[in-house]
Design a protein around this motif. Structure first.
Motif, mmCIF file in Angstrom:
data_model
loop_
_atom_site.group_PDB
_atom_site.id
_atom_site.type_symbol
_atom_site.label_atom_id
_atom_site.label_comp_id
_atom_site.label_asym_id
_atom_site.label_seq_id
_atom_site.Cartn_x
_atom_site.Cartn_y
_atom_site.Cartn_z
ATOM 1 N N ARG A 259 2.169 73.658 -31.492
ATOM 2 C CA ARG A 259 1.460 72.380 -31.419
ATOM 3 C C ARG A 259 0.175 72.490 -30.609
ATOM 4 N NH1 ARG A 259 6.184 68.204 -29.880
ATOM 5 N NH2 ARG A 259 7.076 70.095 -28.934
ATOM 6 N N MET A 260 0.197 73.304 -29.545
ATOM 7 C CA MET A 260 -1.032 73.488 -28.762
ATOM 8 C C MET A 260 -2.099 74.214 -29.583
ATOM 9 S SD MET A 260 -0.555 71.948 -25.931
ATOM 10 C CE MET A 260 0.333 70.811 -27.007
ATOM 11 N N ALA A 261 -1.686 75.224 -30.334
ATOM 12 C CA ALA A 261 -2.639 75.973 -31.164
ATOM 13 C C ALA A 261 -3.219 75.111 -32.274
ATOM 14 C CB ALA A 261 -1.958 77.205 -31.748
ATOM 15 N N SER A 262 -2.447 74.131 -32.752
ATOM 16 C CA SER A 262 -2.886 73.300 -33.873
ATOM 17 C C SER A 262 -4.050 72.386 -33.515
ATOM 18 C CB SER A 262 -1.721 72.449 -34.369
ATOM 19 O OG SER A 262 -1.410 71.415 -33.438
ATOM 20 N N VAL A 263 -4.298 72.212 -32.213
ATOM 21 C CA VAL A 263 -5.380 71.335 -31.764
ATOM 22 C C VAL A 263 -6.720 71.756 -32.377
ATOM 23 C CG1 VAL A 263 -6.710 70.614 -29.726
ATOM 24 C CG2 VAL A 263 -4.218 70.747 -29.605
ATOM 25 N N PHE A 264 -6.867 73.060 -32.623
ATOM 26 C CA PHE A 264 -8.146 73.592 -33.093
ATOM 27 C C PHE A 264 -8.265 73.609 -34.617
ATOM 28 C CE2 PHE A 264 -6.877 75.701 -29.113
ATOM 29 C CZ PHE A 264 -7.905 75.279 -28.289
ATOM 30 N N PHE A 265 -7.279 73.064 -35.328
ATOM 31 C CA PHE A 265 -7.261 73.191 -36.782
ATOM 32 C C PHE A 265 -6.960 71.849 -37.444
ATOM 33 C CE2 PHE A 265 -6.273 77.238 -34.888
ATOM 34 C CZ PHE A 265 -7.102 78.114 -35.582
ATOM 35 N N ASN A 266 -7.297 71.787 -38.722
ATOM 36 C CA ASN A 266 -7.169 70.537 -39.467
ATOM 37 C C ASN A 266 -6.023 70.638 -40.471
ATOM 38 O OD1 ASN A 266 -7.704 67.980 -40.441
ATOM 39 N ND2 ASN A 266 -9.176 68.732 -41.956
ATOM 40 N N PHE A 267 -4.815 70.568 -39.966
ATOM 41 C CA PHE A 267 -3.656 70.462 -40.855
ATOM 42 C C PHE A 267 -2.642 69.529 -40.204
ATOM 43 C CE2 PHE A 267 -3.402 74.786 -38.826
ATOM 44 C CZ PHE A 267 -2.546 74.443 -37.797
ATOM 45 N N LYS A 268 -1.657 69.126 -40.975
ATOM 46 C CA LYS A 268 -0.626 68.220 -40.486
ATOM 47 C C LYS A 268 0.446 69.017 -39.746
ATOM 48 C CE LYS A 268 -2.564 64.700 -42.522
ATOM 49 N NZ LYS A 268 -3.219 63.634 -41.745
ATOM 50 N N VAL A 269 0.923 68.470 -38.638
ATOM 51 C CA VAL A 269 1.919 69.158 -37.820
ATOM 52 C C VAL A 269 3.177 68.300 -37.688
ATOM 53 C CG1 VAL A 269 2.411 70.250 -35.601
ATOM 54 C CG2 VAL A 269 0.068 70.272 -36.510
ATOM 55 N N VAL A 270 4.311 68.924 -37.964
ATOM 56 C CA VAL A 270 5.626 68.296 -37.833
ATOM 57 C C VAL A 270 6.444 69.149 -36.860
ATOM 58 C CG1 VAL A 270 7.711 67.560 -39.058
ATOM 59 C CG2 VAL A 270 5.498 67.497 -40.221
ATOM 60 N N HIS A 271 7.269 68.496 -36.048
ATOM 61 C CA HIS A 271 8.085 69.251 -35.094
ATOM 62 C C HIS A 271 9.536 68.807 -35.169
ATOM 63 C CE1 HIS A 271 9.395 71.418 -31.609
ATOM 64 N NE2 HIS A 271 9.715 70.324 -30.944
ATOM 65 N N THR A 272 10.451 69.795 -35.218
ATOM 66 C CA THR A 272 11.886 69.536 -35.122
ATOM 67 C C THR A 272 12.407 70.203 -33.858
ATOM 68 O OG1 THR A 272 12.093 69.506 -37.541
ATOM 69 C CG2 THR A 272 14.122 69.740 -36.273
ATOM 70 N N PRO A 273 12.900 69.434 -32.877
ATOM 71 C CA PRO A 273 13.280 70.014 -31.577
ATOM 72 C C PRO A 273 14.535 70.898 -31.602
ATOM 73 C CG PRO A 273 12.893 67.643 -31.401
ATOM 74 C CD PRO A 273 12.950 67.963 -32.854
ATOM 75 N N HIS A 274 15.566 70.497 -32.347
ATOM 76 C CA HIS A 274 16.873 71.188 -32.268
ATOM 77 C C HIS A 274 17.348 71.272 -30.811
ATOM 78 C CE1 HIS A 274 16.269 72.560 -36.427
ATOM 79 N NE2 HIS A 274 15.065 72.966 -36.064
ATOM 80 N N CYS A 275 17.353 70.206 -30.089
ATOM 81 C CA CYS A 275 17.595 70.116 -28.638
ATOM 82 C C CYS A 275 16.289 70.399 -27.890
ATOM 83 C CB CYS A 275 18.671 71.082 -28.149
ATOM 84 S SG CYS A 275 20.306 70.759 -28.798
ATOM 85 N N PHE A 276 16.250 69.972 -26.632
ATOM 86 C CA PHE A 276 15.061 70.128 -25.799
ATOM 87 C C PHE A 276 15.358 71.028 -24.613
ATOM 88 C CE2 PHE A 276 14.445 66.030 -27.898
ATOM 89 C CZ PHE A 276 13.125 66.118 -28.321
#
Length: 382
Positions: A107-124
């Motif tokens: 997610r941090m790396a995605s800041v520099f790019f133009n695509f959609k980001v989804v996250h699944t935690p599977h616990c934290f």
């Protein structure tokens, strides 16, 4: 012909439920609509190289990003740089991150790019911490949540946790319940031979536990319960299937109790359904969960499940109807349940069938897959 949606699934762990989750998505998203790639780390499990080879043979591109589970400044910066280079070199419509380490770095790396980001935690990660460490990891999750379009909760318990800890608002959370593909199940008919290979007497009933050998799964509790059952019941054996950082400690504990012939550590097993086939009862002693695939697998194999009364487990089991729940600090309750099951084969069968019927009615794999596809499509439409 419409352009296929290019999607990258990225995770750090190559063992356990999160890896199974990613493999299910990678293999079952329709290849005529999706171009799927997977980024993973070979550092945790040598078998991941074989998994990567199999995925490549199925037409799924695999990238090795060497990520460690623990925080390591040098290792994490190296992994972050490799993720940046991967994002630069390839064109993705969607990046779907999984679990804590890959979830944060991706997610941090995605800041520099133009695509959609989804996250699944599977616990934290914060769930295994206490005090200031817990708060620090919680702040990191809240921060990272700002850099994705959607967070997928795999259970109602996880959905409520995200809300209660103010990680994200309800409009940013999608609830997609875990499920497994029944077609992947292979039932073994070699039970006597397998018992013999493991050194288990033919008349012994088998109580099974499956999972990463780590703090989250609380295998010490599993062993304590096993010791109490074995004191009362002679014709029973416990199997612990999995690998992880606590393997040597757990083996020493079992030897200290003098139970190494009755509590067997099998290590990592590739053909996991073979172990379910030989078992009579399944036990899970986790301290926290998202929605455990091992319970889904056990229910699909018609095994009665005895589980700690925590979110995730509660999403699947209604106590004494389709399985059993016991409080994490009440080992004796689990012992009583296991004794009752061990002495009543009809009860084992009845509860096992109820779990199977519940799973068939409520955890559809087609629904799991279609809900992911609908989410991906909606994000791209917006």
């Amino acid at each position: 012909m419409m352009e296929r949606i290019s999607i990258l699934l990225i995770l750090e762990s190559t063992i356990g439920g999160s890896f199974k989750h990613v493999l299910l998505l990678a293999r079952h998203l329709p290849k005529d609509k999706y171009k799927v790639s997977v980024a993973l780390s070979h550092l945790r499990n040598s078998n991941s190289i074989e998994h990567a080879r199999q995925l490549e043979e199925e037409g799924i591109k695999v990238y090795n990003i060497p990520m460690k589970r623990s925080i390591s400044m040098l290792s994490d910066l190296t992994a972050f740089g490799k993720i940046i280079r991967l994002f630069k070199s390839e064109s993705f419509h969607i990046v779907h991150t999984h679990s804590s380490k890959a979830g944060f770095l991706g997610r941090m790396a995605s800041v520099f790019f133009n695509f959609k980001v989804v996250h699944t935690p599977h616990c934290f990660a914060f769930q295994e911490k206490e005090g200031w460490a817990r708060y620090a990891f919680l702040l990191l999750e809240r921060f990272a949540a700002m850099f994705c379009e959607r967070i997928i909760a795999v259970s109602t318990g996880e959905y409520n946790l995200i809300l209660d800890e103010h990680i994200a608002s309800a409009r940013k959370i999608s609830l997609i319940i875990n499920a497994i593909d029944e077609n992947e199940i292979v039932v073994s008919n070699e039970i006597p031979a397998l018992k013999n290979r493991l050194g288990i007497l033919p008349q012994d009933k088998i109580i099974l536990g499956v999972g990463r050998l780590a703090k989250q799964k609380d295998w010490v509790k599993f062993i304590e319960i096993a010791a109490k059952v074995l004191y009362r019941e002679k014709h029973v054996c416990f199997l612990i299937v999995g690998s992880g950082e606590e393997s040597e400690y757990l083996y020493r504990l079992i030897c200290k109790l003098g139970l190494e012939q009755k509590i067997i550590l099998t290590g990592y097993v590739t053909e996991i359904y073979t172990m379910y086939s030989v078992a009579d009862i399944f036990v899970i002693t986790s301290l926290w969960e998202g929605l455990p695939y091992v319970i889904l697998e056990a229910m699909m194999m018609k095994l009665p499940v005895v589980a700690t009364n925590i979110p995730g487990n509660q999403d699947l089991i209604t106590d004494r109807e389709n399985g059993f729940l016991f409080e994490p600090d009440q080992n004796d309750d689990a012992v009583i349940i296991l004794q009752k099951l061990l002495n009543d084969d009809c009860y084992i069968h009845r509860i096992g069938m109820r779990g199977y019927e519940y799973l068939k009615a409520n955890n559809s794999f087609d629904k799991f897959l279609n809900n992911h596809m609908r989410l991906y499509q909606s994000l791209l439409s917006n």
